[in-house]
Structures are given as structure tokens and as C-alpha cells.
Design a protein around this motif. Sequence first.
Motif, mmCIF file in Angstrom:
data_model
loop_
_atom_site.group_PDB
_atom_site.id
_atom_site.type_symbol
_atom_site.label_atom_id
_atom_site.label_comp_id
_atom_site.label_asym_id
_atom_site.label_seq_id
_atom_site.Cartn_x
_atom_site.Cartn_y
_atom_site.Cartn_z
ATOM 1 N N LEU A 74 0.815 -1.568 -0.166
ATOM 2 C CA LEU A 74 -0.085 -0.524 0.055
ATOM 3 C C LEU A 74 0.978 1.170 -0.078
ATOM 4 O O LEU A 74 1.362 1.025 0.793
ATOM 5 C CB LEU A 74 -0.617 -0.083 1.290
ATOM 6 C CG LEU A 74 -1.862 1.437 1.712
ATOM 7 C CD1 LEU A 74 -3.278 0.662 0.824
ATOM 8 C CD2 LEU A 74 -1.998 0.899 2.656
ATOM 9 N N ILE A 75 0.943 2.300 -1.285
ATOM 10 C CA ILE A 75 1.620 3.257 -0.487
ATOM 11 C C ILE A 75 0.876 4.948 -0.836
ATOM 12 O O ILE A 75 -0.792 4.682 -1.212
ATOM 13 C CB ILE A 75 1.857 3.744 -2.748
ATOM 14 C CG1 ILE A 75 2.767 2.160 -3.085
ATOM 15 C CG2 ILE A 75 3.039 5.088 -2.876
ATOM 16 C CD1 ILE A 75 2.679 2.541 -4.744
ATOM 17 N N ALA A 76 1.213 5.073 0.357
ATOM 18 C CA ALA A 76 0.116 5.914 0.955
ATOM 19 C C ALA A 76 0.980 7.064 1.881
ATOM 20 O O ALA A 76 2.224 7.282 1.169
ATOM 21 C CB ALA A 76 -0.288 5.571 2.380
ATOM 22 N N PRO A 77 0.453 8.269 1.510
ATOM 23 C CA PRO A 77 1.163 9.521 2.664
ATOM 24 C C PRO A 77 2.526 9.372 3.668
ATOM 25 O O PRO A 77 1.694 8.082 4.276
ATOM 26 C CB PRO A 77 0.262 10.908 2.585
ATOM 27 C CG PRO A 77 -1.007 10.102 2.214
ATOM 28 C CD PRO A 77 -0.816 8.323 2.271
ATOM 29 N N GLY A 78 3.108 9.847 3.649
ATOM 30 C CA GLY A 78 4.313 9.527 4.243
ATOM 31 C C GLY A 78 4.177 9.936 6.014
ATOM 32 O O GLY A 78 2.382 10.809 6.113
ATOM 33 N N PHE A 79 3.832 9.336 7.172
ATOM 34 C CA PHE A 79 3.227 9.953 8.807
ATOM 35 C C PHE A 79 3.762 11.350 9.201
ATOM 36 O O PHE A 79 4.805 11.654 8.932
ATOM 37 C CB PHE A 79 3.174 9.080 9.112
ATOM 38 C CG PHE A 79 2.428 7.277 8.867
ATOM 39 C CD1 PHE A 79 0.881 7.631 9.140
ATOM 40 C CD2 PHE A 79 3.123 6.230 8.963
ATOM 41 C CE1 PHE A 79 0.470 6.303 8.427
ATOM 42 C CE2 PHE A 79 2.836 5.067 8.313
ATOM 43 C CZ PHE A 79 1.468 5.543 8.240
ATOM 44 N N ILE A 80 2.205 11.839 10.010
ATOM 45 C CA ILE A 80 2.851 12.846 9.907
ATOM 46 C C ILE A 80 2.871 12.956 11.766
ATOM 47 O O ILE A 80 1.569 12.358 12.442
ATOM 48 C CB ILE A 80 1.789 14.701 9.888
ATOM 49 C CG1 ILE A 80 2.376 14.457 8.369
ATOM 50 C CG2 ILE A 80 2.441 15.697 10.896
ATOM 51 C CD1 ILE A 80 1.765 15.459 7.499
ATOM 52 N N ASP A 81 3.849 13.431 12.247
ATOM 53 C CA ASP A 81 3.499 13.225 14.145
ATOM 54 C C ASP A 81 3.914 14.467 14.315
ATOM 55 O O ASP A 81 4.673 15.396 14.064
ATOM 56 C CB ASP A 81 5.392 12.424 14.433
ATOM 57 C CG ASP A 81 5.291 11.914 16.653
ATOM 58 O OD1 ASP A 81 4.328 12.619 16.906
ATOM 59 O OD2 ASP A 81 6.302 11.337 16.714
ATOM 60 N N CYS A 82 2.584 14.940 14.867
ATOM 61 C CA CYS A 82 2.080 16.110 15.796
ATOM 62 C C CYS A 82 2.795 16.582 17.189
ATOM 63 O O CYS A 82 2.811 17.760 17.108
ATOM 64 C CB CYS A 82 1.045 16.453 15.528
ATOM 65 S SG CYS A 82 -0.121 17.104 14.144
ATOM 66 N N HIS A 83 3.178 16.234 17.316
ATOM 67 C CA HIS A 83 4.118 16.404 18.687
ATOM 68 C C HIS A 83 4.876 15.276 19.250
ATOM 69 O O HIS A 83 4.782 13.650 19.385
ATOM 70 C CB HIS A 83 2.814 16.485 19.452
ATOM 71 C CG HIS A 83 3.692 16.931 21.049
ATOM 72 N ND1 HIS A 83 3.789 18.029 21.734
ATOM 73 C CD2 HIS A 83 3.668 15.936 22.250
ATOM 74 C CE1 HIS A 83 4.180 18.368 22.747
ATOM 75 N NE2 HIS A 83 4.586 17.173 23.041
ATOM 76 N N VAL A 84 6.237 15.314 19.722
ATOM 77 C CA VAL A 84 7.345 15.020 19.902
ATOM 78 C C VAL A 84 8.295 14.562 20.242
ATOM 79 O O VAL A 84 8.771 16.113 19.976
ATOM 80 C CB VAL A 84 7.328 13.543 18.329
ATOM 81 C CG1 VAL A 84 8.561 14.296 17.596
ATOM 82 C CG2 VAL A 84 9.128 12.282 18.789
ATOM 83 N N HIS A 85 9.178 14.304 21.196
ATOM 84 C CA HIS A 85 10.343 14.613 21.832
ATOM 85 C C HIS A 85 11.788 13.974 21.067
ATOM 86 O O HIS A 85 11.316 13.061 22.349
ATOM 87 C CB HIS A 85 10.418 14.759 23.181
ATOM 88 C CG HIS A 85 8.978 15.460 24.172
ATOM 89 N ND1 HIS A 85 9.009 16.448 24.767
ATOM 90 C CD2 HIS A 85 7.648 15.713 24.702
ATOM 91 C CE1 HIS A 85 7.928 17.694 25.129
ATOM 92 N NE2 HIS A 85 6.767 16.505 24.957
ATOM 93 N N TYR A 86 12.044 14.509 20.582
ATOM 94 C CA TYR A 86 13.503 14.159 20.553
ATOM 95 C C TYR A 86 14.733 12.874 21.718
ATOM 96 O O TYR A 86 14.898 12.239 22.122
ATOM 97 C CB TYR A 86 14.283 14.643 18.757
ATOM 98 C CG TYR A 86 15.602 15.275 19.440
ATOM 99 C CD1 TYR A 86 16.750 14.306 19.358
ATOM 100 C CD2 TYR A 86 14.754 16.563 19.180
ATOM 101 C CE1 TYR A 86 17.416 15.416 19.972
ATOM 102 C CE2 TYR A 86 16.417 17.136 19.246
ATOM 103 C CZ TYR A 86 17.636 16.820 18.970
ATOM 104 O OH TYR A 86 18.377 17.850 20.045
#
Length: 426
Positions: A74-86
Motif C-alpha cells: 500500500l502506497i500512502a502519504p508519509g505519516f505526520i507526527d504532530c508532537h514528539v520530544h527527540y
Amino acid sequence: MASPATKSTTLVLRGGVLSFRDDPFRAGVDASRVFESDGAVAIRDGRIVAAGNARQVIAQVPADAQVACYDHALIAPGFIDCHVHYPQLPIIGAGGKPLLDWLDAYTFPAEQRYVDADFAREVARLYLRENLRNGITTASVFGTVHAHSVDVVFEEAKALGLRLLAGKALMDRNAPAALLDTAQRGYDESKALIERWHGRGRLAYAITPRFAATSTPAQLEAASALWREFPGTYVQSHVAESQAELQWIRTLYPGHRSYLEVYGDYGLLGRRAVYAHALHVDDADLGSGQFDLARARHPARPVNIGLATDLGAGTHFSMLRTMQAASEVAHLRGSPLAPARAWWLATAGAAEALDLSGVVGNLAPGGEADLCVLDLRATPLLAFRMQHVRDIDEALAVLLALGDDRAVRATYVAGSKVWDRDEGTS
Ligand code: GUN
Ligand code: ZN
């Protein structure tokens, strides 16, 4: 090997293709989610040229287009992570404590290590590579209080061509001295970072008061002034994650109608303001009751929501698992989440929440070609279960239930393959 879609080359990816023509909360799942089992996505100069039925897409591209075929994918839009602390990667899984104790016991000690820029770079690299392994192509990221923690993550993102929002944490009280700035210093350092990075390529700056408890009113005022000075920058923070936090905020900021309104009263709400959690908000805050996905996404209530890993309080990079967690919570709350809606919240909906609609998170022509390719046979159980699905919605649900990083076969950023599960990072 990278597969760059250079000026003279059109790249065509073939496989099942998932995209969205509308918001499935507003328009319904069937009217919104688009699936082509024999699909293709054409990419040129880092952008989507066409997506949909393979025959129709291929008819639009030059005969010398390069074609990559992905079977059972399945080819899909890349995911977006709206909030993260690297910076919290070293404390993933350190649990068993409520928020405020967790901050004191694990988070603040861990963040002090980022005084060392080399360490920060090492973690930023790991963080971004894990994103790619998980099909995450855009994220809104917290640094620590140290300005160089943001420089290194921007530098590494730039080298990979990634779209990224990030900002240095503003904290001038209620944390160990080694993690404190001042209202003035936080303003000055954030301003210098904005001037260095905001709008450079795919990078955007997010002014980042950690949460109202670790900022004095003077610091919130400075953050707000900076935001007005640099239109187009973002604000990111936390709000209403726990009851103890709520009570603390009431004592620190008396006289405001609600926790969310503290930010509102300091001019820190609006377009391009991204608030994590918002679990304990009231009717006036959201036009809704307690945070409740179904009600918050009600067509009458204009609350934009995106999914987020919230690492390192969150425990995994996989947006498939994050969607599954959101589905489980929605189910417990008595309003199950359709898998296509979960998917939208991790892609096109998340883009809307970050004011990036039409830029990333979907496959519309002209959008940036950030994609992930999911392997429907990634594990023996997934392969078996996929033989028994009746339609795309069930297939999406199964990917959430059984999928994780192993299912991400390839990740494309601005049309270039930057991760291939079977080859490693390109
Ligand atoms: N509230 C303030 N800081 C943090 C943080 O680092 N993580 C989470 N989950 N909540 C916060
Ligand atoms: Zn957070």
C-alpha cells in the motif's frame, strides 16, 4: 539505492494507493478515502504529478519514466507526527509515574545531558532514522532548553531533505537550574534560531514554551511577542494532560478561565499553534466535553486534531501502533474510530492541524512527494490475515492491529527513497 526523481526523470511507484479527497469526519469515510488496488503515484522534481489508477497515471507521464513496482503493498502519504520530544529517546518506557513525577524523575535529568551537542546530534540522527523506518516524514519536535539541540536536529533533517518543525524549549521556572533560561534569554535564543532556520528549505520554527508551569508570565509574554514578530512561525506546547497539572496551573496562573485560556490570554492560541494532549478541557475550551475524538471532530466544532507519538512519554515510533492506540481509546469511550479516519488523523488531518494542507499528508498533484510504502505481507500473520480481508477498510484495520515498523517497506522524502527496509537507509 536512492531513486531520485530528478528534473529530467519522472518516477512512478506502482501498488495499491491510498489517499484522501476530503475530511472523513466531515464528509464520511466513503466520500473521502480513495483507494486504487492497481494504483500508481507519479513524481517529478520532488512533487506529486498524479496519483490514482495506474493506467491513467501512466498515460500522463513520459515514456522514459522510471517505474518501481511494489507488490502486495500500500502506497500512502508519509505519516505526520504532530508532537514528539527527540531528546527523550533515552527514557522511552521509563514509566509507572504520573506526569509531574515523571518529569522530575526521568525527563529533567535526561534533558540535562543535551548540554553536550555531540550527544544531541547522535540522538537526533537516531531519532530521524527511526522516523524513516516508521514511514514518518514530517514531525513537530521539541528540543531541550539548549538552542544547539534544535540546531542539530534541523541540520540532520536538512541533510535528509525532511520537512520538520522544531523549537527550543522555553523554561524559566520549576525545573532544575541547568534547564532554565530566562524570559529574555529564551526570547533571544529562539529569535536567533528563527533567523537561522525558519523557512529554510522544508524547515519551520516552533516557538516552544514547554508548558505554562515551567514558564513565568513574563516568558509567555516574550513567546507571544516573538510569535507576532515572526508571522508564519509556529507555537507548540502542552495543555491539560493531567488533573494534578491542572490544579498546579490554577495556583500558578490564578484568574484565567481555564488552563487553555492561560495560553489564549497570552496570545498563544490560533492558527499554527499546536497543543499536545488537551485531555481535560471544558465546553468553552473546545465546544465539547472532555477530550473526545468523536465530539471534537464534530462538524460544528472546528478543532483540528492530529495524532502524535509523544515520545518519550509515548513508547513507540510506529504510527500504525499510534493509530491502533487511538482506535482502542475511541472504542473504550463508546465511539469506535473508523480505520480510514485514524489514517487521516495521521496524514492529511495531521497536515491540516499543522497548517500544511496541500503541502504534505496527501497525494494531490503539486504536493510534496513524501510517501511510505507498506508491505501487506510483512509478517506471516499479516500475510495470512490479509488473505481474508473483504475491502480496503478492513485491510487498513488489519495494518493497525498487526503492523509496526516491519511493515514499512520504503519511505520517500520529496521523491527520493530515503529508507528501504530490505536495503537500509539510502
Ligand atoms: N508536559 C510538560 N512537559 C512534558 C513532556 O516532556 N512530556 C509530556 N508528555 N508532557 C509534558
Ligand atoms: Zn509532549
